[in-house]
Design an enzyme around this catalytic site. Structure first.
Site, PDB file in Angstrom:
ATOM      1  N   THR A 193       0.826  -1.207   0.000  1.00 20.73           N
ATOM      2  CA  THR A 193       0.000   0.000   0.000  1.00 20.73           C
ATOM      3  C   THR A 193       0.863   1.261   0.000  1.00 20.73           C
ATOM      4  O   THR A 193       2.063   1.191   0.225  1.00 20.73           O
ATOM      5  CB  THR A 193      -0.885   0.024   1.258  1.00 20.73           C
ATOM      6  OG1 THR A 193      -0.039   0.022   2.419  1.00 20.73           O
ATOM      7  CG2 THR A 193      -1.808  -1.181   1.302  1.00 20.73           C
ATOM      8  N   ASP A 194       0.208   2.396  -0.231  1.00 24.41           N
ATOM      9  CA  ASP A 194       0.918   3.668  -0.118  1.00 24.41           C
ATOM     10  C   ASP A 194       0.084   4.658   0.693  1.00 24.41           C
ATOM     11  O   ASP A 194      -0.972   4.301   1.212  1.00 24.41           O
ATOM     12  CB  ASP A 194       1.308   4.218  -1.497  1.00 24.41           C
ATOM     13  CG  ASP A 194       0.114   4.674  -2.322  1.00 24.41           C
ATOM     14  OD1 ASP A 194      -0.978   4.911  -1.761  1.00 24.41           O
ATOM     15  OD2 ASP A 194       0.279   4.822  -3.541  1.00 24.41           O
TER      16      ASP A 194
END
Lengths: 137, 137, 137, 137
Positions: B18-19
């Site tokens: 994820t970011d």
């Protein structure tokens, strides 16, 4: 019954995990052992996404890792995870990465904390989670 | 029987994927679909590590991807892979990433080539592999 | 004056970027070109962190990439970025990755959209940003 | 003259480095500090690609890291690296990651070894490199 309290997670090494030395890049072991911790906690009814939505996050405060033997492309790895210490807002894991032939490749001690997702200040673990963790200590 | 020729690979989204937008980082779908292609080929008896040792590598020449819906932490994803074109030294895959609720999240066309691992020049696919691939075209 | 509208970003290839084929792993070019887009936009006064705090995010809707020559460990790369299309809530970039000797390694078309960071629905670009982008179209 | 023996490396945090907690993902600090070590060694005339071609690689045997404060998207980070121990085939680094406001975010001790790239057995550092390292100890 130590056996039941140790969690085993399996994974496969893909190109994304390797580097130009032909082996698993050292930082990627931290990804591998986090996958293992995540599945370990999922087993006791804990989900990171759910906690994140409740405003809690787990973070790693510190790690000590030793890298002993390299893993290669296509290798199947086994990660053994044990909870070795449990405080109100912190917990420590002992994690070992083994090859399919049961060679110890990498070993780590991981110190985690429970934080508020906005302020990043320590917060006590929710009671159910603390109870769940006690059951596997 | 199209069904048997389509390969399904499942994976879980971890923090590493994820970011800061709270969703899977776009480049990581390329990792996901490569894991799926690798397992697809393993099913027909092909292993990347073995080929690499024989001096052959598969590389991606080109991709076309569309990203439709975001995936989040802890999501279970399903990747469907089909071989859609097979040449002497090249092959194309069609790959789709679905959520557990069967929403199409991301879709890609991947053009691969077989190269010599030293010179990076195109090389014909080994016969067994070509035969194996024909069986799933 | 085309020259002034093309942005150049330089980077170095580290072990983290390579894989067991001894070259840059294909997904990592997507990281490289995003760094270039980010610096390109920073030049016209735009910061991703600031926008994120204002509830706006930029996402990639689609990419078309061709990978022509491999890059290796320690290589210095140059990325040229041009804005080639600008809509109210979307914009397209043309990006090329060159070696230090000016060989074209990789080429991509990247379609981006401006979204609300909560709903992930399209939102018009803020006026200053739209104006800034027009100046480099 | 401690100042001249400490190396400073700067970098920017991009989306690729962050995770759904909105901060830099812990494993990525290992990438950051390796970039710093690589540039540190480049300064004394050492290049990883060149050594790799000569059949030598540097590997990390062990790390001890503490993560104190989170870094966010778009942050500029500064990494300070010092060589603190030098053996025939091994060397240790002390590395610290600072924010632009000079807060210590992360701190690590990294134990490296020089190995033969085929056998992965320890090999003495080449003389020039050992001399170069002595000059910065």
């Amino acid at each position: 019954m130590t056996e039941t309290k140790e969690h085993t997670y399996k994974l496969r090494v893909y190109y994304e995990d390797t580097d130009a030395q032909g082996v698993v890049y050292y930082a990627n072991y931290l990804k591998f052992i986090e996958r293992a911790r995540t599945e370990f906690l999922r087993n006791i009814g804990y989900q990171q996404e759910k906690l994140l939505n409740e405003g809690l996050i787990f973070v790693v405060n510190g790690i000590q890792m030793s890298f002993r033997k390299p893993a290669k492309l296509d290798d199947g790895l086994k990660i053994k995870t044990r909870l070795i210490k449990l405080g109100k807002a912190s917990f420590h894991f002992d994690q070992e990465v083994f090859s399919e032939e049961n060679f110890l490749l990498c070993k780590g001690l991981v110190r985690c904390a429970c934080l508020d997702s906005k302020s990043f200040k320590p917060v006590a673990l929710p009671k159910e989670l603390l109870d769940g963790m006690r059951s596997i200590l």
